[in-house]
Structures are given as C-alpha cells and as structure tokens.
Design an enzyme around this catalytic site. Structure first.
Site, PDB file in Angstrom:
ATOM      1  N   HIS A 285      44.344 -10.075  90.546  1.00  0.00           N
ATOM      2  CA  HIS A 285      45.314  -9.333  89.722  1.00  0.00           C
ATOM      3  C   HIS A 285      45.888  -8.158  90.515  1.00  0.00           C
ATOM      4  CE1 HIS A 285      42.903 -10.797  86.018  1.00  0.00           C
ATOM      5  NE2 HIS A 285      44.073 -11.390  85.969  1.00  0.00           N
TER       6      HIS A 285
ATOM      7  N   LYS B  66      40.483 -13.329  69.194  1.00  0.00           N
ATOM      8  CA  LYS B  66      39.774 -13.874  70.362  1.00  0.00           C
ATOM      9  C   LYS B  66      38.994 -12.755  71.047  1.00  0.00           C
ATOM     10  CE  LYS B  66      40.662 -16.131  74.716  1.00  0.00           C
ATOM     11  NZ  LYS B  66      41.683 -16.090  75.749  1.00  0.00           N
TER      12      LYS B  66
ATOM     13  N   SER C  37      39.410 -14.630  86.253  1.00  0.00           N
ATOM     14  CA  SER C  37      38.429 -13.869  85.484  1.00  0.00           C
ATOM     15  C   SER C  37      37.354 -14.803  84.952  1.00  0.00           C
ATOM     16  CB  SER C  37      39.103 -13.166  84.308  1.00  0.00           C
ATOM     17  OG  SER C  37      40.075 -12.274  84.760  1.00  0.00           O
TER      18      SER C  37
END
Ligand code: PNS
Length: 165
Positions: free
Chosen positions: A18, A42, A129
């Site tokens: 990222h 979520k 991730s």
C-alpha cells in the site's frame, strides 16, 4: 486546480505494498486522501480506529496526504472531497477482474471521477493484507512486508502463535 486522488481500501492492516502505491501516487497527484472503508457489516481484524492509527504512524514522513474514513458509495465520498481520481494498486492479473468491475461501476455511478491504476513494485506483487494476516495468524515471518507499527500490532494480536515459533 489541485489534483486530488482518493486512495480507498480496507487497509486491514496497511502493508508495504500500500505504501509503495501511495508513494508512486504522490508523484502524480497534489494531494492523496487515504480513505478507509467503514463497513459496519464486515468486521476486520483491526478496528477502523486502529487502522487509522497504523496508517498515520507509517506515513508520518510523507507530505500531502490525509487519512480519513468513509462509508456509503466511494464516488459520493470522492465528489464530497472534490477529488478527480480514485487511485488503486494493481498487482497480478488476478486483481484485474475485480478492479475492472469496481472501476466500471464507479464510472457508471459518476462519470466525473476517473480511476487510475498503478502497478506495485515487483517486490510487493504477492503482498496482500489477507495473506499477511494468514501468515501472522500461524506465527509466520512477515518481517519487511508491513511497516514496523503493523508488525508490532500483528505480533501482539497473534502472541501465542509467535511464542511457539
Ligand atoms: O481494500 P479493498 O477491500 O480492496 O477496498 C475495496 C473498496 C473499499 C475500494 C470498495 O469496497 C469500495 O469502494 N466500497 C465502498 C462502496 C462502493 O462504492 N462500492 C463500489 C461501487 S458499488
């Protein structure tokens, strides 16, 4: 007029991949707003507040960026922030289908916001991730794949797995 881009994502947690995209993006845009999706439906590994904290700490040496959270439609958030572009990172071909769908839906929803894709550096091509969390969950060595603050947090979260290795 300033060129503003939104760099949206879950960032659960932020990875060196990222940060690589963010740094590349800063060469094209005047301001990049890193926008963490706040999705009450979520639950992630880290809370949104923790994700903001990790992003702030790992981007401390970068100028012209802002960390924020958003909910609802990304294009609405982009319009609210007067951004002309959505920045997304592309790793391998496997990213393409989802990114293509996302970009075309966003274009349909708002034709004024352009999606810009940047390729990650080769060394981050397999970094995500999810795969990092998976490795960390079982005590795998994730050194060098995430910023130091994230490494510390993941090791703390999966303390038991790391104490066995
Ligand atoms: O890091 P991720 O999980 O790949 O990021 C996905 C994200 C946050 C960019 C995407 O899920 C998103 O924009 N969600 C907000 C709702 C939205 O606008 N969806 C796209 C059009 S339906």
């Amino acid at each position: 007029m300033k060129r503003v881009a939104i760099y949206p994502g879950s960032f659960d947690p932020v990875t060196n991949g990222h940060l690589d995209i963010l740094k590349r993006g800063l060469r094209l845009f005047d301001i990049i707003i890193v926008a963490i999706l706040h999705n009450p439906g979520k639950e992630g590994l880290f809370t949104v507040k923790e994700r903001v904290g990790m992003l702030e700490e790992s981007t401390r040496d970068l100028e012209h960026i802002e960390i924020d959270t958003f909910d609802g439609l990304l294009v609405d958030y982009a319009a609210k922030r007067n951004a002309q572009a959505i920045l997304r990172g592309m790793r391998a071909v496997s990213d393409f289908e989802y990114e293509f769908q996302l970009a075309l839906m966003n274009r349909r929803l708002n034709r004024d916001v352009q999606t810009v894709f940047l390729m990650t550096g080769l060394r981050w091509i397999f970094t995500s991730s999810s795969i990092i969390k998976e490795a960390a969950r079982f005590g795998g060595d994730i050194n060098g794949m995430v910023p130091p603050v994230v490494l510390k947090k993941l090791k703390k979260k999966f303390r038991q797995a790391y104490s066995r290795s």
